[in-house]
Design a protein around this motif. Structure first.
Motif, PDB file in Angstrom:
ATOM      1  N   LEU A   1       0.826  -1.205   0.000  1.00  0.00           N
ATOM      2  CA  LEU A   1       0.000   0.000   0.000  1.00  0.00           C
ATOM      3  C   LEU A   1       0.860   1.254   0.000  1.00  0.00           C
ATOM      4  CD1 LEU A   1      -2.807   1.343   0.223  1.00  0.00           C
ATOM      5  CD2 LEU A   1      -2.605   1.116   2.713  1.00  0.00           C
ATOM      6  N   PHE A   2       1.903   1.250   0.829  1.00  0.00           N
ATOM      7  CA  PHE A   2       2.786   2.410   0.863  1.00  0.00           C
ATOM      8  C   PHE A   2       3.586   2.555  -0.436  1.00  0.00           C
ATOM      9  CE2 PHE A   2       2.142   2.234   5.476  1.00  0.00           C
ATOM     10  CZ  PHE A   2       1.979   3.585   5.757  1.00  0.00           C
TER      11      PHE A   2
ATOM     12  N   TRP B   1       1.155   4.041  -2.913  1.00  0.00           N
ATOM     13  CA  TRP B   1       0.437   5.232  -2.470  1.00  0.00           C
ATOM     14  C   TRP B   1       0.935   6.490  -3.195  1.00  0.00           C
ATOM     15  CZ3 TRP B   1       1.102   7.856   2.940  1.00  0.00           C
ATOM     16  CH2 TRP B   1       0.100   8.831   3.114  1.00  0.00           C
TER      17      TRP B   1
ATOM     18  N   LEU C   1      -1.633   6.331  -6.208  1.00  0.00           N
ATOM     19  CA  LEU C   1      -2.777   6.919  -5.502  1.00  0.00           C
ATOM     20  C   LEU C   1      -2.630   8.409  -5.242  1.00  0.00           C
ATOM     21  CD1 LEU C   1      -3.395   4.089  -2.868  1.00  0.00           C
ATOM     22  CD2 LEU C   1      -4.532   4.435  -5.069  1.00  0.00           C
TER      23      LEU C   1
ATOM     24  N   GLY D   1      -0.276  10.132  -3.317  1.00  0.00           N
ATOM     25  CA  GLY D   1       0.091  10.535  -1.976  1.00  0.00           C
ATOM     26  C   GLY D   1       1.030  11.735  -1.998  1.00  0.00           C
TER      27      GLY D   1
END
Length: 300
Positions: free
Chosen positions: A217-218, A221, A225, A227
């Motif tokens: 996820l990180f 991200w 995504l 981030g």
């Protein structure tokens, strides 16, 4: 000096005795009068026996299978007619002390009381006894003294056939050659075994899968995504309390789950969730409100 002291002690003893007598007389007691026990045989002559609080019936009363023993009297509280809270005829087998009782029907205005006793009212154990002791028990609330007065003895008379049947029923009820009361075996309660944790290998596999998911996820991200950590200072400046508390409460929830898995029971876990849950709700709403304000400005 010795004679004077003795006279004084004698005077006080007489005073205390007189005071005790007056107190007992003032409190009163439950008594009765006009008492009689009548054995009425169906189609036969009735035999009447008189008794009083100070004199019981001389000799034994014979009670046949078709006879009815009718006990009647007038109940009084000291010198006035009354209706006690408890008034019953006590029937006892003197040897074994097995007993039963029959309540008297007492009229409130006149104090007239009555109770009937026959073979059908007695258990096989009492019917096969050679003699039964009858007593009258009167008592109630208040200061009046209760009384237990012996009426007399009753001898149940049975024909050989009926007596044999009752003896057989008696042995069936209490058990032949065995004690009526005896200790029972110990009762051991077996409760459900506490749930056990799964094998460590399964726990490690799931833990590893969670860590891999968080790492992935990180990884995605920032490039996928969107981030952006450049707004961290601006977010903490706009909501300096909500963001740290929200993040700490999320970590606290994970800690509660870990404690439930390792040490805590369900009640401890629910108590922890009840404490942390409102903090997560309040701080999270404040933190997300700040994020929405920046999104409406076009800042991502």
């Amino acid at each position: 000096m010795r004679s004077t002291t003795s006279s004084g002690m004698f005077f006080w003893a007489l005073f205390i005795l007189a005071f005790s007598s007056l107190a007992a007389a003032a409190s009163g007691a439950w008594i009765f009068e006009d008492a009689q026990a009548v054995v009425a045989a169906k189609g036969g002559k009735a035999d009447a026996y008189k008794f009083s609080p100070t004199e019981s019936i001389k000799g034994a009363i014979s009670l046949g299978p078709k006879d009815v023993l009718k006990v009647s009297l007038t109940v009084k509280e000291d010198s006035k007619v009354g209706r006690p809270h408890q008034a019953f005829l006590l029937v006892q087998e003197p040897g074994s002390k097995v007993e039963t009782f029959f309540p008297l029907s007492v009229k409130e205005l006149s104090g007239k009381a009555r109770v009937d006793l026959s073979h059908k009212d007695l258990s096989p154990f009492l019917l096969t006894a050679p003699s039964l002791l009858l007593s009258l028990v009167l008592g109630s609330f208040g200061e009046s003294t209760a009384s237990i007065v012996t009426i007399g003895n009753v001898e149940p008379s049975l024909d050989p056939t009926s007596k044999a049947l009752l003896e057989k029923q008696k042995q069936k009820d209490i058990g032949e050659g065995t004690a009526i009361y005896k200790a029972k075996g110990e009762i051991r309660h077996i409760f459900r075994v506490d749930p056990q944790s799964p094998p460590k290998i399964i726990t490690l596999v799931f833990l590893l899968s969670v860590l891999v998911g968080l790492g992935g996820l990180f990884v995605v991200w920032f490039p996928i995504l969107g981030g952006n950590l450049s707004h961290l200072r601006q977010a903490l400046k706009a909501a300096p309390i909500s963001h740290p508390i929200f993040f700490a409460s999320l970590l606290s929830l994970e800690g509660i789950f870990f404690m439930y898995y390792t040490h805590w029971n369900l009640f401890q876990t629910l108590a922890g969730m009840a404490l942390v849950g409102p903090v997560v709700l309040f701080s999270g709403s404040r933190a997300l409100r700040e994020v929405r304000a920046r999104r409406e400005k076009g800042e991502r």
